[in-house]
Design an enzyme around this catalytic site. Structure first.
Site, PDB file in Angstrom:
ATOM      1  N   GLY B  11      48.827 -89.940 118.455  1.00  0.00           N
ATOM      2  CA  GLY B  11      49.829 -89.531 117.472  1.00  0.00           C
ATOM      3  C   GLY B  11      49.710 -90.407 116.239  1.00  0.00           C
ATOM      4  N   THR B  12      50.828 -90.643 115.581  1.00  0.00           N
ATOM      5  CA  THR B  12      50.820 -91.423 114.349  1.00  0.00           C
ATOM      6  C   THR B  12      50.166 -92.788 114.553  1.00  0.00           C
ATOM      7  OG1 THR B  12      52.917 -90.363 113.846  1.00  0.00           O
ATOM      8  CG2 THR B  12      52.312 -92.232 112.493  1.00  0.00           C
ATOM      9  N   GLU B 187      63.931 -88.315 113.241  1.00  0.00           N
ATOM     10  CA  GLU B 187      63.378 -87.269 114.085  1.00  0.00           C
ATOM     11  C   GLU B 187      64.351 -86.111 114.236  1.00  0.00           C
ATOM     12  OE1 GLU B 187      61.190 -88.481 117.469  1.00  0.00           O
ATOM     13  OE2 GLU B 187      61.081 -90.557 116.783  1.00  0.00           O
ATOM     14  N   LYS B 202      64.836-102.965 121.537  1.00  0.00           N
ATOM     15  CA  LYS B 202      64.086-104.030 120.847  1.00  0.00           C
ATOM     16  C   LYS B 202      64.776-105.381 120.972  1.00  0.00           C
ATOM     17  CE  LYS B 202      62.063-100.770 117.538  1.00  0.00           C
ATOM     18  NZ  LYS B 202      62.339-100.082 116.237  1.00  0.00           N
TER      19      LYS B 202
END
Lengths: 443, 443
Positions: B11-12, B187, B202
């Site tokens: 993907g990206t 998104e 995170k």
């Protein structure tokens, strides 16, 4: 299995290191494995901020390096000699070295790295730039995927403290310097800080790591803040800028390498007072703080910010390096000094770096002129720029108290230094221009 | 000697990694040693931003992990499964892993670290937090000398983009979200970002590294920005604050350990919209940028700033991890997977970390109340705070358009959460208080 540390120097940073080693609780557990076994000092009887057993102290630094109980040598004495010789002596004895000595690394880094590679020991230097800011290891280990376009930074705390106060108070340089000396932010002999030499040492080190090859320290064009006029800080403020002592290393277009070879890298490296737009990430860095901005492809802009000096922050960086070496020793069961070196942590040189002539570099410029207060002066100045091919962003005439004179401030677009110098010569020759009062760079 | 890379996901981020590996010139020379040998994709026929030989592609990720030519497994497919199983499979095969998968590491980090320690392989995760910002390795390797007091950060680019635009334009959350989705900054299903789950993943990872022990991800109190009213951003602005989605991990006073033992570490970890004074180092972080502020003794405050997402920055971090493993392999002559692990780079757990009950934590608070517009309301509110022992910094009544009503904003000093909740209950019971319209934390 504890690891024996030998400390060369027990000044501000050395005392900070000793204080961390003496209080391991709550820190990484490896700190508890480090044992301070020998400390070289200049004077045994000087009072110190840390208490150490008298038998640890020695006035013979070579004996500390040679002591069989010393496994890692930590050089925090500063100065070129005997620091350089002691570092080389430790390396020759197969002992890894941690140093905070930017002056030695900027000048003898190549010699030291070559000796370290021969002996198969690490020489780590996190504390040499940016005090407590992690910047050396991130440059070596975390940005290697990038083509680095530019490394720029505010990397001298003393001058940033002085400039921050000049800007906040509109005060003159000599007054703030005297106050900074009184408060301990500037040394009795401030030359290395205020003339830019300390920042030049540090940008030489950063550029060498970012671009993979040693940079000739003595060839770095360096200008300090000791000639800076409070008026230029005030004018910059009115035009939307702050003035900072900036150290910059920038990649220049270089010849393409043959496939499989690394091209020579041409660099524009310099230290000078610089106008930064107020929105620039480095513009808000004030006081003794430092910040380093790294620009690369594909990462974009990353910035590292924090306290650029002081016992605690610098000692934090020194002990981080000691921990890295201790971690490797532990992983290799003490065979760390014999194992080949991880090329990222060892950061060998892999490219030939050359500084370009400043005439071929391009910059934005700030120019303050003292002129006669006559119609047509701005036109004449504009013509000089135009004839040299120098494109101007703004020309502003400021009010002055002096009768019969005016002050004109010019900010150029990014132009070739040679063209700018040509325009400047023509402007100086104008009868209405009494003096070029200031000439600074602008980002 | 080239090193074989297997990529899970194109993907990206995966495409960004492939692009770096395909263009080694000008990067660290080790990049040229990395060879992309197998790539797992979901659909062989999807058009991609990078051109890869068809024989490299496979729809079977297990085959990529198992391929003997693959020496380092790079997991950039995202999601919990099959990512977790593939990471464990690679570890079991003795292959080091690089992953950008914060969701897996936040939930299964302990399981993965234990498996990695058993197999003696590295699992590096620089790209899991902060995109291109070097923060994971600096936390592991550069700050170990410190007692970490607090790690706080803006670590979700999507919400920071939305909040920056809400602040700049005075726009409402749903409008900016829709625009962010249109522009690709959010998104189609924005829940993980706007409800704070991504930031909680995170901060769980950062806290685990900073404090040396796994933090229970699901126990982290998490509040997103999806309930945030533009009015609170505007009021905060007038009072000298900006509103950011902040993730915080903070050490609480813990019991003293016995000598030689590490004490259990109590932590206050949370994610919520927070008012930051405009002069705070994190207040100026706008758009999709991230920044992480680490506060420790003796380093003081250090901050890491940069692009928090995107193909290029994240791929920069992934390749940095690959280079670190490649460097160790080169140093150990390919025996890297058999050698014991450097404890700093491997970052094992060395302390038991527990989250505290939020009732015992202390914070500054921002409270917006809808009240009737009558004399004495402010006095009654003040009395409720006083009786609960909550000290107030300011109470301000703002003008509203609605007839007969008022809006009152209170900012408290730092107070115990239990006391604040007690005051809040009393305030809600006041007949003149129509609603608690907003309740946010303040730094």
């Amino acid at each position: 299995m504890t690891i024996g540390i030998g400390l060369l120097g027990l000044g501000t940073v050395g005392a900070g290191v000793a204080a961390i080693l003496a209080t391991p609780a709550g820190r990484h557990p490896l700190v508890g494995e480090l044992e301070l076994r020998r400390v070289a000092v200049r004077d045994l009887n000087r009072p110190r901020p840390v208490e150490l057993a008298a038998e640890l102290l020695s006035t013979d630094p070579e004996a500390v390096v040679d002591d069989l109980a010393v496994e890692i040598v930590v050089e925090v004495m500063g100065g070129l000699e005997p620091a350089r010789s002691l570092i080389l002596r430790a390396i020759a004895a197969g002992k890894p070295v941690v140093t905070a000595n930017k002056a030695v690394i900027a000048r003898y880094g190549e010699e030291i790295a070559a000796a370290a590679a021969r002996s198969g020991v690490y020489v780590l230097i996190e504390a040499a730039v940016g005090g407590g800011i992690p910047i050396i290891e991130p440059l070596k280990q975390s940005l290697g995927a990038n083509r680095i376009q530019r490394v720029s930074g505010i990397i001298n705390g003393t001058t940033n403290y002085i400039l921050s106060r000049m800007a906040a108070e509109g005060a003159a340089y000599p007054d703030v310097l005297a106050d900074a000396q009184r408060l301990g932010y500037a040394e009795a002999d401030p030359a290395a800080d205020v003339q830019g030499g300390d920042a030049a040492d540090k940008i030489a080190i950063l550029a060498g790591l970012a671009y993979g090859g040693p940079v000739p320290r003595e060839a770095i064009p360096t200008e300090g803040i000791d000639q800076l006029d409070a008026r230029d800080i005030a004018y910059a403020e009115q035009l939307g800028y702050v003035v900072k002592l900036l150290a910059v290393a920038q990649a220049m277009p270089s010849e393409q390498a043959m496939p499989g070879e690394q091209a020579e890298q041409l660099l524009d490296v310099r230290v000078h007072p610089t106008l930064l737009p107020k929105a620039h990430p480095l513009a808000g860095v004030n006081g003794v703080n430092n910040a380093i901005l790294v620009e690369g492809d594909p990462v974009g802009q990353v910035m590292f910010y924090g306290p650029g000096a002081g016992a605690g922050p610098t000692a934090s960086a020194v002990v981080a390096d000691i921990l890295n070496i201790a971690g490797i020793r532990q992983a290799t069961g003490g065979r760390g000094t014999q194992a080949p070196l991880d090329p990222l942590l060892a950061a060998g040189s892999w490219r030939d770096c050359q500084l370009v002539e400043s005439a071929v570099t391009s910059h934005r410029n700030y120019l303050r002129l003292r002129t006669s207060d006559r119609a047509g002066v701005i036109g004449a100045i504009g013509t000089c720029f135009g004839e040299a091919g120098v494109s101007i962003q703004s020309i502003v005439q400021f009010e002055t108290q002096s009768a019969g004179g005016a002050e004109i401030v010019v900010i150029t677009h990014e132009v070739c230094e040679a063209n700018f110098r040509q325009a400047l010569a023509a402007i100086e020759a104008l009868t209405d221009v009494q003096a070029v009062a200031a000439c600074l760079r602008t980002l």
